[in-house]
Design an enzyme around this catalytic site. Structure first.
Site, PDB file in Angstrom:
ATOM      1  N   SER A 176     -13.506  -2.291  -0.976  1.00  0.00           N
ATOM      2  CA  SER A 176     -13.596  -1.389   0.171  1.00  0.00           C
ATOM      3  C   SER A 176     -12.996  -0.010  -0.113  1.00  0.00           C
ATOM      4  CB  SER A 176     -12.923  -2.096   1.350  1.00  0.00           C
ATOM      5  OG  SER A 176     -13.157  -1.432   2.537  1.00  0.00           O
ATOM      6  N   ARG A 224       3.914  -4.020  10.658  1.00  0.00           N
ATOM      7  CA  ARG A 224       3.278  -5.309  10.329  1.00  0.00           C
ATOM      8  C   ARG A 224       3.020  -5.365   8.828  1.00  0.00           C
ATOM      9  NH1 ARG A 224      -1.910  -3.869   9.395  1.00  0.00           N
ATOM     10  NH2 ARG A 224      -2.662  -5.985   9.146  1.00  0.00           N
ATOM     11  N   ASP A 278     -18.427   0.391   5.190  1.00  0.00           N
ATOM     12  CA  ASP A 278     -18.307  -0.275   6.485  1.00  0.00           C
ATOM     13  C   ASP A 278     -17.338   0.444   7.421  1.00  0.00           C
ATOM     14  OD1 ASP A 278     -15.971  -0.984   5.237  1.00  0.00           O
ATOM     15  OD2 ASP A 278     -16.162  -3.148   5.607  1.00  0.00           O
ATOM     16  N   ARG A 335       3.222  -1.950   6.816  1.00  0.00           N
ATOM     17  CA  ARG A 335       2.735  -0.710   7.426  1.00  0.00           C
ATOM     18  C   ARG A 335       3.584  -0.353   8.645  1.00  0.00           C
ATOM     19  NH1 ARG A 335      -1.763   0.349   4.749  1.00  0.00           N
ATOM     20  NH2 ARG A 335      -3.250  -1.316   4.313  1.00  0.00           N
ATOM     21  N   ALA A 349      -9.188   1.949  14.689  1.00  0.00           N
ATOM     22  CA  ALA A 349      -9.012   3.400  14.626  1.00  0.00           C
ATOM     23  C   ALA A 349      -9.555   3.954  13.301  1.00  0.00           C
ATOM     24  CB  ALA A 349      -7.535   3.750  14.789  1.00  0.00           C
TER      25      ALA A 349
HETATM   26  P1  NG1 Z   1      -4.322  -4.120   6.438  1.00  0.00           P
HETATM   27  O1  NG1 Z   1      -4.096  -3.759   5.001  1.00  0.00           O
HETATM   28  O2  NG1 Z   1      -4.103  -5.550   6.789  1.00  0.00           O
HETATM   29  O3  NG1 Z   1      -3.605  -3.147   7.351  1.00  0.00           O
HETATM   30  C1  NG1 Z   1      -6.604  -2.724   6.464  1.00  0.00           C
HETATM   31  C2  NG1 Z   1      -6.845  -2.027   7.770  1.00  0.00           C
HETATM   32  C3  NG1 Z   1      -7.579  -2.978   8.697  1.00  0.00           C
HETATM   33  C4  NG1 Z   1      -8.874  -3.485   8.071  1.00  0.00           C
HETATM   34  C5  NG1 Z   1      -8.581  -4.025   6.675  1.00  0.00           C
HETATM   35  C6  NG1 Z   1      -9.825  -4.448   5.939  1.00  0.00           C
HETATM   36  C7  NG1 Z   1      -5.419  -0.418   8.961  1.00  0.00           C
HETATM   37  C8  NG1 Z   1      -4.092  -0.140   9.533  1.00  0.00           C
HETATM   38  N1  NG1 Z   1      -5.585  -1.624   8.413  1.00  0.00           N
HETATM   39  O4  NG1 Z   1      -5.880  -3.901   6.735  1.00  0.00           O
HETATM   40  O5  NG1 Z   1      -7.842  -2.324   9.892  1.00  0.00           O
HETATM   41  O6  NG1 Z   1      -9.864  -2.488   8.076  1.00  0.00           O
HETATM   42  O7  NG1 Z   1      -7.854  -3.087   5.880  1.00  0.00           O
HETATM   43  O8  NG1 Z   1     -10.480  -3.434   5.284  1.00  0.00           O
HETATM   44  O9  NG1 Z   1      -6.297   0.452   9.001  1.00  0.00           O
HETATM   45 ZN    ZN Z   2     -14.745  -0.993   3.708  1.00  0.00          ZN
END
Ligand code: NG1
Ligand code: ZN
Length: 540
Positions: free
Chosen positions: A68, A498, A282, A507, A378
């Site tokens: 991603s 979290r 995505d 984060r 977001a």
């Molecule tokens: P994590 O790394 O669990 O915060 C991040 C994004 C999720 C989601 C996933 C999958 C933030 C704060 N977190 O997850 O919303 O998109 O990647 O790609 O944007």
């Molecule tokens: Zn992605």
């Protein structure tokens, strides 16, 4: 295949895919992710898992090999259910069981235990579709995955380069008995977009698109060809089409975190309509270069896309015959939704709002609680889901009601399997065209509260345990009380922490009335996490 021969096939094929010493993969927010060199055994084992899932459901399953928005040397898996959604949560523990088996024999035993527990027949037709993004490690990892699928006697279809949402859409469509080829994806989206914008004026200016140097570049070009053929051309300038590093200084994640213009956008005029996607296409952000010096961008994030989508839906629903207007529209957000967006939805759109933990699997599930569920994180990851009942009602009305016909077109434009940046672009473009809006009117809906996101590295991120849709920390003891005290000292402050499910970090999010206050609160909370949850390295 006979039971003992499956066990043998797994144990012997597994010898080529050794679990790297010390590597303990864990199924996170969206699947497994790590530096690509570590992932061969994980891929092989996911192949076994998805073949088992195909045998269990007697339907086609899939995998997209991608990390991603993560850096180019990483890779990962996104596992696809027959419905086109992400792997059902009940099976995540099997994914972990297989991925973490320490030896070939242990893996073979765990596979046999899975087959027995799920009552999966040892033989039967089964097919798994495999795609990958533009990361150089993709084809090799796809081959490892395919070897795993074949261990259970299932077939593999190598689909090559696709966006994650395209593969999800193809699996969904194939299982529904609908046209499912990549070319069908383009013609379905383009035809539905044409129906949605028929009779409206083009927006007048081109859309500048940051393709994150990834798979979106060739796929958006193909979609643009289909749009032109359908009689609804979209004027596009594609930038960051692969000449630079994947997600490097560009893409939706860069934009969201840094709010700086991506590489190669410095010459784009202030006020121009721009969008950015991530490495597997995505996630979607709209943005515009700000007039002021410094290369800053004004963002139109997932919250704002959700509001625009809900407005379009509400407009169309209000034009249905009165007896058919009883349609529940819900907006699903996470704690990362900007407080101003949540307030706008509550006070002005009159939609129900649900808050779930981070990760589209949770948002997607909650979206099913409504006739139409609008969910966007977001960061721009999301879609709009229509219930089967509503679609059936609209089908019956489409001859007599133009709005029903257009709502059906909207349900095709918006990928019903998962969040999809390309289909999201068509959604936003159609919504703006139908309203005759430029970015100014869209921006004027509300003003984002200043916010800041930070990352803290700790020895073990599992030390942080959260509750209440991740808005509060229950462990380590005392951390939440300290965060509460920091928040209380900042007018209109909000902050939560979290553990990430995709990176080895904790984060931190903070929001406040001014950018300085949000930055200060985020820094304070980051220091609290570092001090109380086993921070590694110097304090932030
Ligand atoms: P994590 O790394 O669990 O915060 C991040 C994004 C999720 C989601 C996933 C999958 C933030 C704060 N977190 O997850 O919303 O998109 O990647 O790609 O944007
Ligand atoms: Zn992605």
């Amino acid at each position: 295949m006979a039971v003992h021969s499956i066990e043998q096939a797994v144990a012997s094929s597994s010898r080529a895919y050794v679990l790297p010493p010390g590597f303990r993969p864990s199924y996170g927010t969206a699947g497994f992710r790590a530096v690509a060199d570590l992932l061969h055994s994980t891929m092989f084992r996911c192949g076994i898992l998805m073949a088992a899932r195909a045998l269990k459901t007697q339907q086609v399953t899939g995998i997209c090999i991608t990390a991603s928005h993560n850096p180019a040397p990483d890779n990962g898996v996104k596992l696809v259910e027959p419905s086109g959604e992400m792997l059902c949560q009940d099976w995540e523990s099997y994914a972990n069981d297989l991925a973490t088996a320490q030896t070939d024999a242990e893996l073979a035993k765990r596979v046999m235990a899975l087959l027995a527990a799920e009552g999966i027949p040892a033989t039967g037709p089964a097919l798994v579709m495999v795609a990958h993004d533009t990361r150089p490690s993709g084809p090799e990892l796809a081959a490892a995955f395919a070897d795993g699928v074949r261990c259970l006697g299932a077939q593999v279809q190598m689909c090559g380069l696709l966006t994650t949402p395209q593969l999800h859409w193809m699996v969904m469509s194939r299982n529904l008995g609908a046209p499912w080829a990549e070319s069908d994806y383009y013609s379905a989206l383009a035809g539905a977009y044409q129906r949605l914008v028929a009779g409206t004026q083009p927006l007048g200016q081109p859309l500048y698109m940051d393709c994150a140097n990834g798979v979106a570049a060739p796929k958006m070009a193909a979609l643009a060809t289909a749009l032109a053929a359908a009689g609804a051309p979209l004027a596009l300038h594609l930038l960051n089409t692969g000449e630079g590093v994947l997600n490097g200084g560009c893409g939706s994640d860069f934009l969201q975190k840094d709010r700086q213009l991506p590489s190669n956008f410095q010459g784009v005029p202030p006020g121009a309509r721009c969008c950015a996607v991530d490495g597997d296409s995505d996630r979607l952000m709209y943005f515009t270069p700000l007039q002021e010096a410094g290369g800053r961008a004004l963002l139109f994030d997932g919250d704002r896309i959700a509001c625009l989508s809900a407005m379009l839906l509400k407009d169309l629903i209000s034009q249905l015959p009165p007896a058919a207007q009883d349609v529940s529209v819900g907006i699903i957000q996470t704690a990362y939704a900007n407080g101003a967006a949540s307030r706008y939805i509550r006070d002005n759109l009159g939609c129900s709002v649900e808050v779930t933990p981070t990760g589209v699997k949770y948002l997607h599930e909650a979206a099913h609680h409504f006739d139409v569920g609008v969910y966007f994180e977001a960061n721009g990851h999301g879609t709009v889901l229509f219930s089967k009942t509503l679609l059936a009602r609209l089908e019956q009305l489409k001859e007599e009601s133009r709005a029903a016909f257009e709502l059906l077109a909207l349900a095709v434009v918006i990928n019903q399997a998962v969040g999809d940046a390309l289909s999201g672009i068509l959604l936003v473009e159609a919504a703006l065209r139908r309203k005759g809006w430029g970015l100014d009117q869209w921006a004027a809906l509300y003003t984002d509260l200043p916010s800041r996101q930070l990352k803290v590295t700790v020895a073990d991120r599992a030390a942080i345990v959260t509750t209440d849709a991740e808005t509060r920390v229950s462990q380590p003891a005392g951390l939440q009380a300290a965060i509460d005290a920091a928040v209380a000292a900042v007018p209109n402050g909000r902050s939560f922490v979290r553990p990430s499910g995709t990176e080895d970090v904790v984060r931190v999010y903070a929001e406040a009335e001014t950018q300085d206050a949000a930055d200060g609160l985020a820094a304070t909370v980051a220091r609290l996490v570092h001090a109380r949850a086993g921070g590694v390295g110097p304090a932030p």
